[in-house]
Design an enzyme around this catalytic site. Structure first.
Site, PDB file in Angstrom:
ATOM      1  N   ASP A 105      -4.643   3.742  -1.864  1.00 60.70           N
ATOM      2  CA  ASP A 105      -5.840   4.418  -0.837  1.00 60.70           C
ATOM      3  C   ASP A 105      -6.251   5.077  -1.473  1.00 60.70           C
ATOM      4  O   ASP A 105      -5.715   6.148  -1.152  1.00 60.70           O
ATOM      5  CB  ASP A 105      -5.227   4.373   0.349  1.00 60.70           C
ATOM      6  CG  ASP A 105      -4.964   2.776   0.991  1.00 60.70           C
ATOM      7  OD1 ASP A 105      -5.575   1.901   1.146  1.00 60.70           O
ATOM      8  OD2 ASP A 105      -3.476   2.548   1.557  1.00 60.70           O
ATOM      9  N   GLY A 125      -9.030   4.502   7.014  1.00 61.22           N
ATOM     10  CA  GLY A 125      -8.449   5.368   6.987  1.00 61.22           C
ATOM     11  C   GLY A 125      -6.677   6.050   7.535  1.00 61.22           C
ATOM     12  O   GLY A 125      -5.807   7.052   7.104  1.00 61.22           O
ATOM     13  N   PHE A 126      -6.263   5.095   8.268  1.00 60.82           N
ATOM     14  CA  PHE A 126      -4.150   5.261   8.971  1.00 60.82           C
ATOM     15  C   PHE A 126      -3.527   4.119   7.975  1.00 60.82           C
ATOM     16  O   PHE A 126      -4.343   2.516   8.297  1.00 60.82           O
ATOM     17  CB  PHE A 126      -5.031   5.419   9.716  1.00 60.82           C
ATOM     18  CG  PHE A 126      -5.180   7.193  10.361  1.00 60.82           C
ATOM     19  CD1 PHE A 126      -4.613   8.391   9.997  1.00 60.82           C
ATOM     20  CD2 PHE A 126      -6.448   6.966  10.397  1.00 60.82           C
ATOM     21  CE1 PHE A 126      -5.749   9.290   9.420  1.00 60.82           C
ATOM     22  CE2 PHE A 126      -7.804   8.235  10.179  1.00 60.82           C
ATOM     23  CZ  PHE A 126      -6.636   9.655   9.977  1.00 60.82           C
ATOM     24  N   GLY A 127      -2.589   3.857   7.933  1.00 60.95           N
ATOM     25  CA  GLY A 127      -1.458   2.883   7.979  1.00 60.95           C
ATOM     26  C   GLY A 127      -1.295   2.774   9.009  1.00 60.95           C
ATOM     27  O   GLY A 127      -1.251   4.208  10.113  1.00 60.95           O
ATOM     28  N   GLY A 128      -0.318   1.722   9.180  1.00 58.88           N
ATOM     29  CA  GLY A 128       0.076   1.395  10.754  1.00 58.88           C
ATOM     30  C   GLY A 128      -0.372   1.082  12.447  1.00 58.88           C
ATOM     31  O   GLY A 128       0.040   0.952  13.243  1.00 58.88           O
ATOM     32  N   SER A 167       1.003  -1.216   0.096  1.00 57.47           N
ATOM     33  CA  SER A 167      -0.055  -0.101   0.016  1.00 57.47           C
ATOM     34  C   SER A 167       1.173   1.570   0.405  1.00 57.47           C
ATOM     35  O   SER A 167       1.540   1.509   0.848  1.00 57.47           O
ATOM     36  CB  SER A 167      -0.584   0.072   1.082  1.00 57.47           C
ATOM     37  OG  SER A 167      -1.639   1.708   1.486  1.00 57.47           O
ATOM     38  N   HIS A 201      -0.885  -1.203  -4.396  1.00 57.91           N
ATOM     39  CA  HIS A 201      -2.275  -1.140  -3.605  1.00 57.91           C
ATOM     40  C   HIS A 201      -2.747   0.620  -3.565  1.00 57.91           C
ATOM     41  O   HIS A 201      -1.608   1.202  -2.440  1.00 57.91           O
ATOM     42  CB  HIS A 201      -2.944  -1.628  -2.417  1.00 57.91           C
ATOM     43  CG  HIS A 201      -3.716  -1.178  -1.381  1.00 57.91           C
ATOM     44  ND1 HIS A 201      -5.234  -1.955  -1.731  1.00 57.91           N
ATOM     45  CD2 HIS A 201      -4.150  -0.690  -0.570  1.00 57.91           C
ATOM     46  CE1 HIS A 201      -5.637  -1.491  -1.129  1.00 57.91           C
ATOM     47  NE2 HIS A 201      -5.508  -1.065   0.111  1.00 57.91           N
ATOM     48  N   HIS A 256      -8.082   0.895  -3.493  1.00 58.79           N
ATOM     49  CA  HIS A 256      -9.235   1.571  -2.333  1.00 58.79           C
ATOM     50  C   HIS A 256      -9.770   2.113  -2.341  1.00 58.79           C
ATOM     51  O   HIS A 256      -9.307   3.326  -1.551  1.00 58.79           O
ATOM     52  CB  HIS A 256      -8.604   1.364  -1.869  1.00 58.79           C
ATOM     53  CG  HIS A 256      -9.349   0.144  -0.313  1.00 58.79           C
ATOM     54  ND1 HIS A 256      -8.251   0.453   0.601  1.00 58.79           N
ATOM     55  CD2 HIS A 256     -10.564   0.463  -0.188  1.00 58.79           C
ATOM     56  CE1 HIS A 256      -8.867   0.190   1.515  1.00 58.79           C
ATOM     57  NE2 HIS A 256     -10.576   0.536   1.237  1.00 58.79           N
ATOM     58  N   MET A 290      -8.935   8.902  -0.793  1.00 55.74           N
ATOM     59  CA  MET A 290      -9.687   8.716   1.352  1.00 55.74           C
ATOM     60  C   MET A 290      -9.904  10.163   0.543  1.00 55.74           C
ATOM     61  O   MET A 290      -9.387  11.056   0.310  1.00 55.74           O
ATOM     62  CB  MET A 290      -9.255   8.687   2.120  1.00 55.74           C
ATOM     63  CG  MET A 290      -8.403   7.863   2.267  1.00 55.74           C
ATOM     64  SD  MET A 290      -7.140   7.543   4.019  1.00 55.74           S
ATOM     65  CE  MET A 290      -6.290   6.140   3.879  1.00 55.74           C
ATOM     66  N   MET A 326     -12.380   4.788  -0.574  1.00 53.82           N
ATOM     67  CA  MET A 326     -12.888   5.145   0.782  1.00 53.82           C
ATOM     68  C   MET A 326     -13.318   5.911   0.787  1.00 53.82           C
ATOM     69  O   MET A 326     -12.783   7.608   1.133  1.00 53.82           O
ATOM     70  CB  MET A 326     -11.594   4.974   1.419  1.00 53.82           C
ATOM     71  CG  MET A 326     -11.128   3.438   2.173  1.00 53.82           C
ATOM     72  SD  MET A 326      -9.565   3.454   3.146  1.00 53.82           S
ATOM     73  CE  MET A 326      -8.333   3.509   1.583  1.00 53.82           C
ATOM     74  N   GLY A 333       1.107  -1.846   4.245  1.00 54.25           N
ATOM     75  CA  GLY A 333       1.729  -0.354   3.270  1.00 54.25           C
ATOM     76  C   GLY A 333       2.985  -0.384   4.473  1.00 54.25           C
ATOM     77  O   GLY A 333       4.154  -0.464   4.412  1.00 54.25           O
ATOM     78  N   MET A 349     -11.313  -5.709   5.942  1.00 56.33           N
ATOM     79  CA  MET A 349     -10.463  -4.345   6.180  1.00 56.33           C
ATOM     80  C   MET A 349     -10.102  -5.451   7.368  1.00 56.33           C
ATOM     81  O   MET A 349     -10.882  -5.747   8.471  1.00 56.33           O
ATOM     82  CB  MET A 349     -11.038  -3.286   6.255  1.00 56.33           C
ATOM     83  CG  MET A 349     -11.200  -2.786   5.821  1.00 56.33           C
ATOM     84  SD  MET A 349      -9.725  -1.755   4.038  1.00 56.33           S
ATOM     85  CE  MET A 349      -8.762  -0.799   5.605  1.00 56.33           C
ATOM     86  N   ASP A 401      -6.799  -6.287   4.701  1.00 56.07           N
ATOM     87  CA  ASP A 401      -6.441  -4.638   4.437  1.00 56.07           C
ATOM     88  C   ASP A 401      -5.814  -4.793   5.978  1.00 56.07           C
ATOM     89  O   ASP A 401      -6.664  -4.023   6.356  1.00 56.07           O
ATOM     90  CB  ASP A 401      -7.149  -4.457   3.672  1.00 56.07           C
ATOM     91  CG  ASP A 401      -5.845  -2.543   2.988  1.00 56.07           C
ATOM     92  OD1 ASP A 401      -5.108  -2.172   3.659  1.00 56.07           O
ATOM     93  OD2 ASP A 401      -6.948  -1.564   2.376  1.00 56.07           O
ATOM     94  N   GLY A 402      -4.787  -3.863   6.165  1.00 56.05           N
ATOM     95  CA  GLY A 402      -4.418  -3.168   7.880  1.00 56.05           C
ATOM     96  C   GLY A 402      -3.983  -4.010   8.552  1.00 56.05           C
ATOM     97  O   GLY A 402      -4.387  -5.280   9.322  1.00 56.05           O
ATOM     98  N   GLY A 403      -2.349  -3.989   9.147  1.00 57.22           N
ATOM     99  CA  GLY A 403      -2.437  -4.250  10.000  1.00 57.22           C
ATOM    100  C   GLY A 403      -1.077  -5.649   9.328  1.00 57.22           C
ATOM    101  O   GLY A 403      -1.116  -6.724   9.811  1.00 57.22           O
TER     102      GLY A 403
HETATM  103  C1  DX5 Z   1      -5.709   1.480   5.322  1.00 60.07           C
HETATM  104  C2  DX5 Z   1      -5.549   1.124   4.037  1.00 60.07           C
HETATM  105  C3  DX5 Z   1      -4.692   0.760   4.232  1.00 60.07           C
HETATM  106  C4  DX5 Z   1      -3.510   0.774   4.930  1.00 60.07           C
HETATM  107  C5  DX5 Z   1      -2.844  -0.704   5.782  1.00 60.07           C
HETATM  108  O1  DX5 Z   1      -6.841   2.444   5.885  1.00 60.07           O
HETATM  109  O2  DX5 Z   1      -7.065   0.910   3.301  1.00 60.07           O
HETATM  110  O3  DX5 Z   1      -4.029  -0.134   2.759  1.00 60.07           O
HETATM  111  O4  DX5 Z   1      -1.970   1.295   3.729  1.00 60.07           O
HETATM  112  O5  DX5 Z   1      -1.306   0.093   6.359  1.00 60.07           O
HETATM  113  P1  DX5 Z   1      -0.430  -0.921   7.021  1.00 60.07           P
HETATM  114  O6  DX5 Z   1      -0.521  -2.132   6.415  1.00 60.07           O
HETATM  115  O7  DX5 Z   1       0.168   0.260   7.502  1.00 60.07           O
HETATM  116  O8  DX5 Z   1      -1.474  -1.445   8.051  1.00 60.07           O
HETATM  117 ZN    ZN Z   2      -6.060   0.056   1.796  1.00 56.62          ZN
END
Ligand code: DX5
Ligand code: ZN
Length: 215
Positions: free
Chosen positions: A33, A140-143, A6, A31, A64, A35, A66, A195, A135, A173-175
């Site tokens: 994102d 909304g956010f990475g990490g 991502s 990927h 993706h 938003m 959002m 990501g 999800m 997707d996520g974590g």
């Molecule tokens: C969150 C995004 C993800 C995000 C994943 O809303 O859809 O794609 O970038 O990031 P990580 O892998 O850091 O959780």
């Molecule tokens: Zn995503």
């Protein structure tokens, strides 16, 4: 397991180089994102950026969305070079119309479910989909931390597809990192979005390889 880095966690000042870096390191998809600050409390990139980075790789662009009104923007993302477009079942556009619009542009449609949405919500659409994106964090956010309690939804969707003889991919997707990809794979995830797990790793190639080889 296919791996979709991502770009949310890349260095946006060098987005082209970052795409080349993960392409060379073995990524299967890119990927992206999108938003809108309404559907999720964050703003990222839109069609202009996607279109300008399209030239850096031949890998499929997994976009993706959002955003609150995905149907209104399918043409813009198709023109920008998307290959797969996923949108949220919780968004405001008509779901069948949006799927049909994505298909009418020759692209692959996917539906995304947030953590509080049950797996069964996508069942009426499975025969029209290329992919379901589950999800494993709040969008909304990475990490953020991986929500392992989302994995039964992955297994349920894969089982429902099998029961109906449908070949629909499930993406998570996520974590996702080397620590969490094992359970995701065991649950039936076909594509892992990552990501921070890819872009913040010391060794990008090793990070992607570990995700890909997850059992
Ligand atoms: C969150 C995004 C993800 C995000 C994943 O809303 O859809 O794609 O970038 O990031 P990580 O892998 O850091 O959780
Ligand atoms: Zn995503």
């Amino acid at each position: 397991m296919k791996v979709a880095p991502s770009l949310l966690s890349c260095d946006f000042a060098k987005i082209g180089e970052e795409i080349i870096r993960v392409d060379k390191a073995g990524a299967d998809l890119i990927h992206l994102d999108v938003m809108d600050g309404h559907f999720v409390p964050n703003l990222t990139i839109g069609p202009a950026v996607i279109s300008s980075v399209r030239k850096y790789t031949k890998l499929p662009f997994d976009v993706h969305l959002m955003i609150e009104h995905p149907l209104d923007y399918i043409d813009a993302f198709a023109d920008a070079g998307a290959d797969i477009i996923t949108f949220h079942i919780e968004a405001k556009s008509d779901i069948e119309d949006t799927i049909n619009k994505i298909k009418s542009r020759g692209l692959k449609p996917g539906l995304v479910i947030k953590p509080k949405t049950p797996a069964e919500a996508v069942y009426p659409y499975l025969d029209k989909l290329y992919m379901v994106l589950v999800m494993t964090v709040e969008p909304g956010f990475g990490g953020q931390s991986f929500m392992a309690d989302m994995l039964p939804k992955v297994t349920a969707i894969k089982q429902e597809c099998k029961r109906r003889g449908l070949d629909v991919l499930v993406e998570a997707d996520g974590g996702i990192s080397e620590k969490t990809v094992g359970v995701a794979s065991a649950a039936g995830v076909d594509i892992s979005v990552s990501g921070t797990g890819v872009f913040k790793a010391d060794d990008t190639e090793a990070a992607i390889r570990i995700l890909r080889e997850a059992k």
